[in-house]
Design an enzyme around this catalytic site. Structure first.
Site, PDB file in Angstrom:
ATOM      1  N   ASN A   8      62.974  56.058  13.341  1.00 33.92           N
ATOM      2  CA  ASN A   8      61.992  54.962  13.640  1.00 33.92           C
ATOM      3  C   ASN A   8      61.490  54.546  14.763  1.00 33.92           C
ATOM      4  OD1 ASN A   8      63.200  53.653  10.581  1.00 33.92           O
ATOM      5  ND2 ASN A   8      65.225  54.287  11.579  1.00 33.92           N
ATOM      6  N   MET A  86      74.059  52.216  16.299  1.00 36.03           N
ATOM      7  CA  MET A  86      75.735  51.828  16.033  1.00 36.03           C
ATOM      8  C   MET A  86      76.560  51.049  16.426  1.00 36.03           C
ATOM      9  SD  MET A  86      73.739  53.748  13.307  1.00 36.03           S
ATOM     10  CE  MET A  86      75.457  53.425  12.623  1.00 36.03           C
ATOM     11  N   LEU A  89      77.430  44.307  17.731  1.00 33.47           N
ATOM     12  CA  LEU A  89      77.225  43.318  18.829  1.00 33.47           C
ATOM     13  C   LEU A  89      78.342  42.333  18.303  1.00 33.47           C
ATOM     14  CD1 LEU A  89      73.079  43.852  18.898  1.00 33.47           C
ATOM     15  CD2 LEU A  89      74.375  44.980  20.512  1.00 33.47           C
ATOM     16  N   HIS A 105      69.016  47.993   7.721  1.00 29.65           N
ATOM     17  CA  HIS A 105      69.599  48.878   7.384  1.00 29.65           C
ATOM     18  C   HIS A 105      69.453  49.764   6.488  1.00 29.65           C
ATOM     19  CE1 HIS A 105      74.046  49.994   6.514  1.00 29.65           C
ATOM     20  NE2 HIS A 105      74.221  48.736   5.755  1.00 29.65           N
ATOM     21  N   ASP A 146      75.912  43.319   9.163  1.00 34.50           N
ATOM     22  CA  ASP A 146      74.799  44.059   7.961  1.00 34.50           C
ATOM     23  C   ASP A 146      74.460  42.824   6.877  1.00 34.50           C
ATOM     24  OD1 ASP A 146      73.596  46.572   8.949  1.00 34.50           O
ATOM     25  OD2 ASP A 146      75.244  47.784   8.152  1.00 34.50           O
ATOM     26  N   GLU A 175      62.168  52.990   5.433  1.00 33.02           N
ATOM     27  CA  GLU A 175      62.280  52.621   6.689  1.00 33.02           C
ATOM     28  C   GLU A 175      61.235  52.159   8.011  1.00 33.02           C
ATOM     29  OE1 GLU A 175      67.675  53.636   6.968  1.00 33.02           O
ATOM     30  OE2 GLU A 175      66.016  54.978   7.911  1.00 33.02           O
TER      31      GLU A 175
END
Length: 195
Positions: A8, A86, A89, A105, A146, A175
């Protein structure tokens, strides 16, 4: 910010190099929590600062995020993009970049939060429990996984003959496009002026 392969990130770098992202956006640094992340190599190859910020022995999440926030803040980002990051936070990091953090996501809003979302969607399809999945880009306002406000999403059908690899590849293509489109749209918004 990326933990893994960085495909990405590569989509963002490619769009920037092609001039299709926007002239208002540029990647100033790539940070990874893993020293072996391919994302770091991709950044180096593109001439962009790349930093490994791993957790130190006996360092808790809050201490790690405080140190991470200091490092990221040093680049004065207008936008912090979690492109395969991954780690969850904590508020210690999030509060430093209020309204500036977005996450990608591989699932539809409200579905399959957390890790292995593509694999879980495929397994549910094999069990006859699911016919589609998706991709979303959302803001990260808090420690929810998410769950932040959705900026963009797209539904992806799961075909009867999909293997996990085939489905993963189709999701990755979406994505890459959706993340770049979302960044472009955010950069097109006028900056708020405060007095």
């Amino acid at each position: 910010m990326a933990s893994g392969n960085g495909s990405n990130l590569q989509a963002i770098l490619d769009a920037s190099a092609e001039g299709s992202l926007t002239d208002r956006a540029r990647v100033v640094a790539v940070v990874s929590d893993r020293s072996d992340s391919r994302a770091l190599a991709r950044a180096t190859e593109a001439g962009i600062a790349s930093l490994h910020v791993g957790a130190e022995p006996d360092q808790d999440r809050t201490e790690y995020d405080r140190r991470l926030a200091e490092i990221v803040a040093g680049f004065e980002p207008d936008l912090v993009v979690l492109a395969g990051w991954m780690r969850i936070l904590t508020t210690e990091f999030i509060s430093r970049f209020a309204d500036k953090i977005i996450n990608l996501h591989p699932a539809k809003p409200g579905e399959l939060a957390g890790t292995r979302a593509i694999e879980r969607a495929w397994q549910e399809a094999l069990a006859g429990e699911r016919t589609e999945t998706g991709v979303m880009v959302h803001r990260v306002p808090d420690e929810g996984v998410d769950t932040g406000p959705v900026l963009a999403s797209e539904t992806i059908p799961i075909e009867l003959d999909d293997t996990l690899d085939v489905l993963t590849e189709r999701i990755r293509r979406v994505e890459h496009r959706l993340l770049v489109d979302t960044i472009r749209a955010l950069c097109a918004q006028p900056k708020e002026i405060t007095a």
